[in-house]
Design an enzyme around this catalytic site. Structure first.
Site, PDB file in Angstrom:
ATOM      1  N   ARG A  31      60.194  23.060  73.704  1.00 46.02           N
ATOM      2  CA  ARG A  31      59.703  24.836  72.946  1.00 46.02           C
ATOM      3  C   ARG A  31      60.751  25.812  73.944  1.00 46.02           C
ATOM      4  NH1 ARG A  31      54.548  23.367  72.291  1.00 46.02           N
ATOM      5  NH2 ARG A  31      54.501  21.964  70.323  1.00 46.02           N
ATOM      6  N   GLU A 175      39.693  14.667  71.772  1.00 40.07           N
ATOM      7  CA  GLU A 175      40.810  15.235  71.127  1.00 40.07           C
ATOM      8  C   GLU A 175      41.341  14.305  70.317  1.00 40.07           C
ATOM      9  OE1 GLU A 175      44.116  17.691  72.225  1.00 40.07           O
ATOM     10  OE2 GLU A 175      44.351  18.181  70.708  1.00 40.07           O
ATOM     11  N   LYS A 217      37.276  18.769  70.539  1.00 36.65           N
ATOM     12  CA  LYS A 217      38.779  19.427  70.138  1.00 36.65           C
ATOM     13  C   LYS A 217      39.979  18.744  69.134  1.00 36.65           C
ATOM     14  CE  LYS A 217      43.891  21.151  71.967  1.00 36.65           C
ATOM     15  NZ  LYS A 217      43.983  21.703  72.646  1.00 36.65           N
ATOM     16  N   SER A 259      45.902  23.985  67.176  1.00 38.88           N
ATOM     17  CA  SER A 259      46.288  24.541  65.984  1.00 38.88           C
ATOM     18  C   SER A 259      46.911  24.037  65.261  1.00 38.88           C
ATOM     19  CB  SER A 259      46.682  26.362  67.106  1.00 38.88           C
ATOM     20  OG  SER A 259      48.186  26.078  67.129  1.00 38.88           O
ATOM     21  N   GLY A 260      47.756  23.009  65.767  1.00 41.61           N
ATOM     22  CA  GLY A 260      48.378  22.321  65.042  1.00 41.61           C
ATOM     23  C   GLY A 260      49.388  22.771  64.219  1.00 41.61           C
ATOM     24  N   GLY A 261      50.126  24.088  64.735  1.00 41.99           N
ATOM     25  CA  GLY A 261      51.423  23.985  64.257  1.00 41.99           C
ATOM     26  C   GLY A 261      51.006  24.442  62.709  1.00 41.99           C
ATOM     27  N   ARG A 290      50.784  26.220  69.914  1.00 42.17           N
ATOM     28  CA  ARG A 290      51.454  26.570  70.159  1.00 42.17           C
ATOM     29  C   ARG A 290      50.536  28.467  69.261  1.00 42.17           C
ATOM     30  NH1 ARG A 290      53.109  21.982  66.041  1.00 42.17           N
ATOM     31  NH2 ARG A 290      50.791  21.681  67.185  1.00 42.17           N
TER      32      ARG A 290
HETATM   33  P1  13P Z   1      48.563  23.196  69.216  1.00 40.96           P
HETATM   34  O1  13P Z   1      47.634  24.067  69.291  1.00 40.96           O
HETATM   35  O2  13P Z   1      50.029  23.742  69.852  1.00 40.96           O
HETATM   36  O3  13P Z   1      48.199  22.537  68.364  1.00 40.96           O
HETATM   37  O4  13P Z   1      48.588  22.245  70.395  1.00 40.96           O
HETATM   38  C1  13P Z   1      46.748  22.489  71.262  1.00 40.96           C
HETATM   39  C2  13P Z   1      46.958  21.365  71.605  1.00 40.96           C
HETATM   40  O5  13P Z   1      46.423  20.797  73.110  1.00 40.96           O
HETATM   41  C3  13P Z   1      47.628  19.538  71.202  1.00 40.96           C
HETATM   42  O6  13P Z   1      47.620  18.685  71.993  1.00 40.96           O
END
Ligand code: 13P
Length: 336
Positions: A31, A175, A217, A259-261, A290
């Site tokens: 990042r 998650e 999550k 948010s996943g990208g 992100r």
């Molecule tokens: P993102 O919101 O960037 O997907 O990250 C959340 C997260 O904790 C992924 O494990």
């Protein structure tokens, strides 16, 4: 109300959400590399403590997920990082899995590791101030995947992790992330995500996990990023609600999406519509990495000493997400 349930509600009530700042050093190096910043422990701390001392930590951020390096660091104000977070009213959390590794006999898929020695590590994290934890299972979507093997083995690990975390007096974030990579349709994402989440709850129940003391999550229901299908935010929200309605037991107090990208705006708009259309009793909020950090990171990288503009950018994103977690976001507010 149990202690665990109280922690959950402290983290996600009233539009508050979670800042996922638990990137491993490897991910953080990537990042920082995208904005040409050297990934040193000092720089990783500097960026993170700027976020953790922002104004939005009081009104918007209910919990922060940390990485092992960060939870042990001392901020430049002399406080430990968990103390800095707690002093703003947010709850410190910690990622406790040790990463996703190739799954034997299905090597295109992943199994998340970290159960060995977990009970002892949890004790240490509790002493350092953590009151909630995260473990991420990751699944890809294709004709063959996720396989039954990946679904069952990751659900088993998530359940064993959750039981140990509750035993240690902390709240587990469960998650299961189905990645957006691929050509699949949103309906395929819906059916596979439902299957994965149902299996997770089957295992959580078998392992006697108190469902009122967890946070789920999940990913939102999206079409694959190489799919020709373009679906609206309204459809994303409806399909996401359909999925969660049919797979999450009602005892679960809250759901905090990754948010996943997705872009900042997509993730915010989708969360807003999920809340407007919410026909469940679940609190629906965010646990973004992100979508909360990429804009402040960009600004910060131009001048690592400019705390003010970095915080202003982070405060804005967190405020937008918190409005979305209450169904009160409108696009016009983005430019104010
Ligand atoms: P993102 O919101 O960037 O997907 O990250 C959340 C997260 O904790 C992924 O494990």
């Amino acid at each position: 109300m149990t202690e665990l349930n109280k922690i959950v509600l402290k983290i996600i009530s009233n539009g508050k959400g979670i800042l996922a700042a638990d990137e491993s050093n490897g991910t953080m190096t990537k990042r920082l590399g995208t904005v040409n910043v050297n990934s040193t422990p000092e720089n990783r701390l500097l960026f993170r403590e700027i976020l953790f001392s922002s104004e939005c930590m009081q009104d918007c951020i209910g919990g922060v997920i940390l990485y092992d390096e960060t939870i042990k660091q001392i901020s430049s104000f002399g406080k430990s990082i968990p103390d800095l977070i707690s002093s703003s009213g947010a709850v410190p959390g910690i990622k406790v899995d040790t990463g996703a590794k190739d799954l034997a006999n299905s090597s295109d898929e992943k199994i998340t590791e970290g159960l060995d020695g977990l009970r002892d590590r949890l004790k240490k994290y509790y002493e350092l101030g953590a009151r909630f934890t995260k473990w991420r299972g990751v699944y890809s979507i294709s004709n063959k995947y996720p396989s039954r093997l990946a679904i069952r083995s990751n659900a088993h690990a998530l359940a064993r992790y959750s039981a140990l975390v509750q035993e240690s007096g902390m709240v587990p974030i469960v998650e299961p992330e189905l990645l957006m990579d691929g050509e699949h349709s949103a309906d395929v994402c819906l059916s596979k995500t439902s299957e994965v989440i149902k299996k997770c709850f089957e295992e959580l129940i078998l392992h006697k996990v108190d469902l009122s003391g967890i946070i789920l999550k999940p990913n939102m229901i999206l079409a694959g990023n190489q799919s020709k299908e373009k679906i609206t935010s309204e459809e994303v929200s409806k399909k996401t609600l359909e999925c969660l309605n049919n797979s999450v037991p009602s005892e679960v107090p809250g759901i905090a999406f990754l948010s996943g990208g997705q872009s900042d705006l997509e993730a915010t708009e989708n969360l807003n519509l999920i809340n407007i259309n919410n026909n469940t009793n679940f609190i629906m909020t965010y646990s973004f990495g992100r979508a909360l950090q990429q804009s402040p990171l960009k600004v910060w990288s131009k001048n690592l000493k400019d705390k003010e503009i970095t915080q202003k950018t982070f405060n804005h994103r967190a405020k937008m997400c918190t409005l979305a977690a209450q169904g009160k976001w409108v696009r016009e507010l983005e430019s104010k």
